[in-house]
Motif scaffolding. Structure first.
Motif, PDB file in Angstrom:
ATOM      1  N   LEU A 192       0.836  -1.195   0.000  1.00  0.00           N
ATOM      2  CA  LEU A 192       0.000   0.000   0.000  1.00  0.00           C
ATOM      3  C   LEU A 192       0.869   1.243   0.000  1.00  0.00           C
ATOM      4  CD1 LEU A 192      -2.538  -1.105   2.770  1.00  0.00           C
ATOM      5  CD2 LEU A 192      -2.948  -1.119   0.319  1.00  0.00           C
ATOM      6  N   THR A 193       0.528   2.184  -0.851  1.00  0.00           N
ATOM      7  CA  THR A 193       1.227   3.470  -0.891  1.00  0.00           C
ATOM      8  C   THR A 193       0.240   4.574  -0.551  1.00  0.00           C
ATOM      9  OG1 THR A 193       2.724   2.657  -2.608  1.00  0.00           O
ATOM     10  CG2 THR A 193       2.606   5.042  -2.285  1.00  0.00           C
ATOM     11  N   LEU A 194       0.556   5.364   0.463  1.00  0.00           N
ATOM     12  CA  LEU A 194      -0.332   6.431   0.951  1.00  0.00           C
ATOM     13  C   LEU A 194       0.156   7.790   0.467  1.00  0.00           C
ATOM     14  CD1 LEU A 194      -2.612   7.499   2.851  1.00  0.00           C
ATOM     15  CD2 LEU A 194      -0.887   7.523   4.681  1.00  0.00           C
ATOM     16  N   THR A 195      -0.752   8.573  -0.132  1.00  0.00           N
ATOM     17  CA  THR A 195      -0.453   9.941  -0.556  1.00  0.00           C
ATOM     18  C   THR A 195      -1.660  10.819  -0.259  1.00  0.00           C
ATOM     19  OG1 THR A 195      -1.229   9.477  -2.816  1.00  0.00           O
ATOM     20  CG2 THR A 195       1.133   9.222  -2.395  1.00  0.00           C
ATOM     21  N   ASP A 196      -1.489  12.144  -0.439  1.00  0.00           N
ATOM     22  CA  ASP A 196      -2.625  13.057  -0.319  1.00  0.00           C
ATOM     23  C   ASP A 196      -2.594  14.022  -1.497  1.00  0.00           C
ATOM     24  OD1 ASP A 196      -1.463  15.882   0.675  1.00  0.00           O
ATOM     25  OD2 ASP A 196      -0.306  14.274   1.594  1.00  0.00           O
ATOM     26  N   ASP A 197      -3.605  14.877  -1.609  1.00  0.00           N
ATOM     27  CA  ASP A 197      -3.706  15.730  -2.798  1.00  0.00           C
ATOM     28  C   ASP A 197      -2.881  17.007  -2.706  1.00  0.00           C
ATOM     29  OD1 ASP A 197      -5.129  17.296  -1.067  1.00  0.00           O
ATOM     30  OD2 ASP A 197      -7.010  17.231  -2.178  1.00  0.00           O
ATOM     31  N   ALA A 207       4.289   3.989   3.183  1.00  0.00           N
ATOM     32  CA  ALA A 207       4.204   2.684   2.540  1.00  0.00           C
ATOM     33  C   ALA A 207       3.870   1.648   3.606  1.00  0.00           C
ATOM     34  CB  ALA A 207       5.515   2.329   1.853  1.00  0.00           C
ATOM     35  N   ILE A 208       2.949   0.750   3.270  1.00  0.00           N
ATOM     36  CA  ILE A 208       2.500  -0.277   4.201  1.00  0.00           C
ATOM     37  C   ILE A 208       2.529  -1.620   3.471  1.00  0.00           C
ATOM     38  CG2 ILE A 208       0.599  -1.062   5.685  1.00  0.00           C
ATOM     39  CD1 ILE A 208      -0.440   1.898   5.527  1.00  0.00           C
ATOM     40  N   LYS A 209       2.992  -2.638   4.174  1.00  0.00           N
ATOM     41  CA  LYS A 209       2.990  -3.983   3.617  1.00  0.00           C
ATOM     42  C   LYS A 209       2.155  -4.872   4.523  1.00  0.00           C
ATOM     43  CE  LYS A 209       5.926  -7.733   1.946  1.00  0.00           C
ATOM     44  NZ  LYS A 209       7.324  -8.195   1.712  1.00  0.00           N
ATOM     45  N   GLY A 214      -2.866 -11.315   8.571  1.00  0.00           N
ATOM     46  CA  GLY A 214      -3.397  -9.986   8.831  1.00  0.00           C
ATOM     47  C   GLY A 214      -2.407  -9.013   9.447  1.00  0.00           C
ATOM     48  N   ARG A 215      -1.178  -9.431   9.726  1.00  0.00           N
ATOM     49  CA  ARG A 215      -0.179  -8.525  10.289  1.00  0.00           C
ATOM     50  C   ARG A 215       0.298  -7.545   9.215  1.00  0.00           C
ATOM     51  NH1 ARG A 215       4.387 -10.565  11.359  1.00  0.00           N
ATOM     52  NH2 ARG A 215       4.132 -12.454  10.099  1.00  0.00           N
ATOM     53  N   SER A 216       0.846  -6.435   9.655  1.00  0.00           N
ATOM     54  CA  SER A 216       1.339  -5.443   8.708  1.00  0.00           C
ATOM     55  C   SER A 216       2.545  -4.718   9.298  1.00  0.00           C
ATOM     56  CB  SER A 216       0.238  -4.423   8.374  1.00  0.00           C
ATOM     57  OG  SER A 216      -0.089  -3.659   9.516  1.00  0.00           O
ATOM     58  N   LYS A 217       3.300  -4.095   8.424  1.00  0.00           N
ATOM     59  CA  LYS A 217       4.382  -3.210   8.849  1.00  0.00           C
ATOM     60  C   LYS A 217       4.416  -2.030   7.894  1.00  0.00           C
ATOM     61  CE  LYS A 217       8.125  -5.516   6.313  1.00  0.00           C
ATOM     62  NZ  LYS A 217       9.470  -6.135   6.439  1.00  0.00           N
ATOM     63  N   GLY A 218       4.838  -0.890   8.405  1.00  0.00           N
ATOM     64  CA  GLY A 218       4.828   0.274   7.539  1.00  0.00           C
ATOM     65  C   GLY A 218       5.513   1.475   8.138  1.00  0.00           C
ATOM     66  N   GLU A 219       5.657   2.485   7.304  1.00  0.00           N
ATOM     67  CA  GLU A 219       6.229   3.770   7.699  1.00  0.00           C
ATOM     68  C   GLU A 219       5.381   4.873   7.096  1.00  0.00           C
ATOM     69  OE1 GLU A 219      10.239   3.959   6.417  1.00  0.00           O
ATOM     70  OE2 GLU A 219      10.935   2.297   7.673  1.00  0.00           O
TER      71      GLU A 219
END
Length: 252
Positions: A192-197, A207-209, A214-219
């Motif tokens: 997953l890649t998070l951005t805004d407008d 970025a989230i993996k 169901g576990r995840s890791k991200g920054e």
């Protein structure tokens, strides 16, 4: 052979199979209400249902504050047209618009999202994580396609999730803005890649993996109005750190 086919045992077996098939196909739509109630511990129900298990409609409601509140109108239709090829189709309509087309086969499934749109708040409240109780609001728009998904939930494809008018009721003046999650899937799992407008009070990049079980890791990096950044820092102090420049880093 003809005598065998006319035997009482074969005729009884054939009648039983046809009776069971008719009972399943003709099962009323409110059967889904029982399934939803059990799966959500009574939080989500299907109200005002009509039709059958294979072609029906109803109103999804969510239990909140001791009463059930309307969420979305849904309608569904199961397509048996490709059953001879070992595939079953399902079309799901939300609030009168085609939202999802699902294809199911013995070796997996595929999902096509032409542009589903639904309120965010009830969807978030289903999640078991404590952060889901912070009063999220907004509108979620989903589009994209997942193909060749196995029953171990490994897929190929891309999804795009746009969140409009995101707000958080635990914050004063809670309107945050518009954000986007771009999701890609493959052998390595869900990315997953998070951005805004770029015009939000609170900017977000990250970025989230999503891992197995169901576990995840991200920054995720947040910046913008300093009051908002400090308040979110206080709520996420166990996984976040604020820099002298006022940027908040969330790492888990």
């Amino acid at each position: 052979m003809r005598r065998l086919l006319r035997s009482p045992l074969i005729l009884t077996l054939w009648f039983t199979v046809m009776l069971l098939a008719f009972a399943v196909v003709g099962a009323p739509a409110f059967v889904l209400d029982d399934a939803l109630a059990q799966a959500s511990d009574g939080r989500i129900r299907l109200s005002a249902s009509s039709g059958t298990l294979w072609r029906g409609a109803g109103l999804l409601v969510e239990r909140e504050g001791g009463r059930y509140r309307p969420w979305i109108d849904i309608a569904w239709r199961v397509d048996f047209g490709e059953l001879w090829r070992g595939r079953l189709g399902l079309a799901l309509t939300i609030d009168g618009e085609l939202a999802t087309q699902l294809t199911v086969a013995p070796d997996g499934f595929g999902i096509d999202l032409p542009g589903a749109s639904l309120p965010l708040a009830p969807l978030v409240r289903i999640l078991p994580h404590p952060t889901a109780r912070l009063g999220w609001n907004g509108r979620l728009h989903a589009s994209g396609e997942l193909v060749h998904c196995t029953w171990h939930i490994t897929c190929e494809g891309r999804l795009r999730l746009d969140i409009d008018a995101l707000s958080l009721s635990v914050l004063p003046d809670a309107q945050l803005g518009r954000y986007r999650l771009d999701a890609s899937t493959g052998a390595d799992g869900l990315q997953l890649t998070l951005t805004d407008d770029g015009n939000n009070r609170l900017t977000a990049r990250g970025a989230i993996k999503v891992l197995t079980a169901g576990r995840s890791k991200g920054e995720i990096t947040l910046s913008g109005e300093q009051d908002l950044v400090r308040q979110i820092s206080a709520m996420t102090s166990d996984i976040s750190k604020i820099t002298p420049e006022g940027t908040l880093g969330i790492d888990w």
